[in-house]
Design an enzyme around this catalytic site. Structure first.
Site, PDB file in Angstrom:
ATOM      1  N   ASN A   1       0.829  -1.207   0.000  1.00  0.00           N
ATOM      2  CA  ASN A   1       0.000   0.000   0.000  1.00  0.00           C
ATOM      3  C   ASN A   1       0.864   1.258   0.000  1.00  0.00           C
ATOM      4  O   ASN A   1       1.940   1.297   0.603  1.00  0.00           O
ATOM      5  CB  ASN A   1      -1.020   0.007   1.153  1.00  0.00           C
ATOM      6  CG  ASN A   1      -0.441  -0.205   2.523  1.00  0.00           C
ATOM      7  OD1 ASN A   1       0.539  -0.906   2.693  1.00  0.00           O
ATOM      8  ND2 ASN A   1      -1.049   0.400   3.529  1.00  0.00           N
TER       9      ASN A   1
ATOM     10  N   GLU B   1       0.444   5.331   0.589  1.00  0.00           N
ATOM     11  CA  GLU B   1      -0.470   6.369   1.084  1.00  0.00           C
ATOM     12  C   GLU B   1      -0.021   7.751   0.627  1.00  0.00           C
ATOM     13  O   GLU B   1       1.105   7.944   0.160  1.00  0.00           O
ATOM     14  CB  GLU B   1      -0.557   6.268   2.614  1.00  0.00           C
ATOM     15  CG  GLU B   1      -1.175   4.937   3.035  1.00  0.00           C
ATOM     16  CD  GLU B   1      -1.396   4.806   4.542  1.00  0.00           C
ATOM     17  OE1 GLU B   1      -0.941   5.665   5.318  1.00  0.00           O
ATOM     18  OE2 GLU B   1      -2.039   3.805   4.917  1.00  0.00           O
TER      19      GLU B   1
ATOM     20  N   CYS C   1      -4.293   0.823  -2.278  1.00  0.00           N
ATOM     21  CA  CYS C   1      -4.118  -0.435  -1.545  1.00  0.00           C
ATOM     22  C   CYS C   1      -3.012  -1.285  -2.170  1.00  0.00           C
ATOM     23  O   CYS C   1      -2.708  -1.173  -3.363  1.00  0.00           O
ATOM     24  CB  CYS C   1      -5.409  -1.244  -1.597  1.00  0.00           C
ATOM     25  SG  CYS C   1      -6.793  -0.542  -0.711  1.00  0.00           S
TER      26      CYS C   1
ATOM     27  N   GLU D   1      -3.123  -4.474  -2.891  1.00  0.00           N
ATOM     28  CA  GLU D   1      -3.589  -5.412  -3.921  1.00  0.00           C
ATOM     29  C   GLU D   1      -3.634  -4.745  -5.284  1.00  0.00           C
ATOM     30  O   GLU D   1      -3.199  -5.313  -6.295  1.00  0.00           O
ATOM     31  CB  GLU D   1      -5.004  -5.918  -3.578  1.00  0.00           C
ATOM     32  CG  GLU D   1      -5.099  -6.695  -2.283  1.00  0.00           C
ATOM     33  CD  GLU D   1      -5.367  -5.834  -1.061  1.00  0.00           C
ATOM     34  OE1 GLU D   1      -4.877  -4.678  -1.007  1.00  0.00           O
ATOM     35  OE2 GLU D   1      -6.059  -6.302  -0.152  1.00  0.00           O
TER      36      GLU D   1
ATOM     37  N   CYS E   1     -10.400  -5.048   0.537  1.00  0.00           N
ATOM     38  CA  CYS E   1     -11.547  -4.141   0.397  1.00  0.00           C
ATOM     39  C   CYS E   1     -12.313  -4.450  -0.885  1.00  0.00           C
ATOM     40  O   CYS E   1     -11.825  -5.156  -1.780  1.00  0.00           O
ATOM     41  CB  CYS E   1     -11.085  -2.687   0.420  1.00  0.00           C
ATOM     42  SG  CYS E   1     -10.369  -2.113  -1.127  1.00  0.00           S
TER      43      CYS E   1
ATOM     44  N   CYS F   1     -10.662  -3.541  -4.278  1.00  0.00           N
ATOM     45  CA  CYS F   1      -9.599  -4.476  -4.679  1.00  0.00           C
ATOM     46  C   CYS F   1     -10.192  -5.788  -5.178  1.00  0.00           C
ATOM     47  O   CYS F   1      -9.671  -6.397  -6.111  1.00  0.00           O
ATOM     48  CB  CYS F   1      -8.635  -4.719  -3.522  1.00  0.00           C
ATOM     49  SG  CYS F   1      -7.587  -3.274  -3.200  1.00  0.00           S
TER      50      CYS F   1
HETATM   51  N1  THU Z   1      -5.375  -1.312   2.547  1.00  0.00           N
HETATM   52  C1  THU Z   1      -4.860  -2.173   1.627  1.00  0.00           C
HETATM   53  O1  THU Z   1      -3.706  -2.034   1.198  1.00  0.00           O
HETATM   54  N2  THU Z   1      -5.654  -3.175   1.189  1.00  0.00           N
HETATM   55  C2  THU Z   1      -6.950  -3.369   1.555  1.00  0.00           C
HETATM   56  O2  THU Z   1      -7.618  -4.263   1.046  1.00  0.00           O
HETATM   57  C3  THU Z   1      -7.557  -2.514   2.581  1.00  0.00           C
HETATM   58  C4  THU Z   1      -6.693  -1.431   3.105  1.00  0.00           C
HETATM   59  C5  THU Z   1      -4.538  -0.191   2.991  1.00  0.00           C
HETATM   60  C6  THU Z   1      -5.042   1.149   2.592  1.00  0.00           C
HETATM   61  C7  THU Z   1      -4.426   2.037   3.627  1.00  0.00           C
HETATM   62  O3  THU Z   1      -3.113   2.361   3.208  1.00  0.00           O
HETATM   63  C8  THU Z   1      -4.324   1.134   4.850  1.00  0.00           C
HETATM   64  O4  THU Z   1      -4.470  -0.196   4.390  1.00  0.00           O
HETATM   65  C9  THU Z   1      -5.371   1.418   5.927  1.00  0.00           C
HETATM   66  O5  THU Z   1      -6.638   1.357   5.402  1.00  0.00           O
END
Ligand code: THU
Length: 157
Positions: A62, A64, A73, A75, A112, A115
């Protein structure tokens, strides 16, 4: 009126050692990828590893951003990178792991909805079922195809 039910089958493993070698390698790659997360805001490190039919594995984590929705994310980072770098190669599996404070979560983190939809698209593009391994320190869940995580998938266009 008819009552209908959707059942989802998946396998649960207690450790990486229980997985077959290729799944273990992919699961380990997703764990390794958590270290590549850029998550200064959530401090929730997610790693994903995509397996191609020819055995190649690519990783993503991920990413940010101060403008929160601009982040992505793990994925989707992994899947978009996989498709962009090897556009003609089918993908067959994705493993996902998440950690906090340098520790892998005990239970698997579940992807999520956005994804899942993107996984569905690359499964469609690949023309092969995409296995999903959700990797926790105490449990690993294995789904045979993305449909099991996204019943009634939208893929009609
Ligand atoms: N996140 C993912 O990388 N994958 C997911 O399926 C859900 C959330 C990340 C997004 C963000 O950087 C952190 O997790 C907190 O939500």
């Amino acid at each position: 009126m008819t009552n209908k039910e959707i059942k989802i089958a998946y396998q649960e493993y207690d450790s990486l050692a229980e997985l077959d070698p290729k799944d273990r390698e992919l699961a380990q790659a997703s764990i390794d990828a958590t270290a590549q997360a850029y998550a200064p805001y959530s401090k929730f490190n997610v790693g994903a590893a995509v397996l191609f039919e020819d055995g190649v594995i690519v990783k993503g984590a991920n990413q940010e951003n101060a403008a929160y929705p601009s982040g992505l994310c793990a994925e989707r980072t992994a899947l978009f990178y996989a498709s962009a770098s090897r556009p003609d190669k089918p993908m067959t599996a994705i493993a996902i792991a998440a950690g906090q404070n340098g520790q892998l979560l005990e239970m698997p983190a579940t992807p999520c909805g956005a994804c899942r939809q993107v996984m569905a698209q690359y499964q469609l593009k690949s023309g092969l079922p995409m296995k999903v391994l959700l990797v926790g320190a105490h449990k690993i869940w294995k789904f045979e195809k993305i449909d099991d995580l996204l019943p009634l998938i939208f893929d009609s266009i």
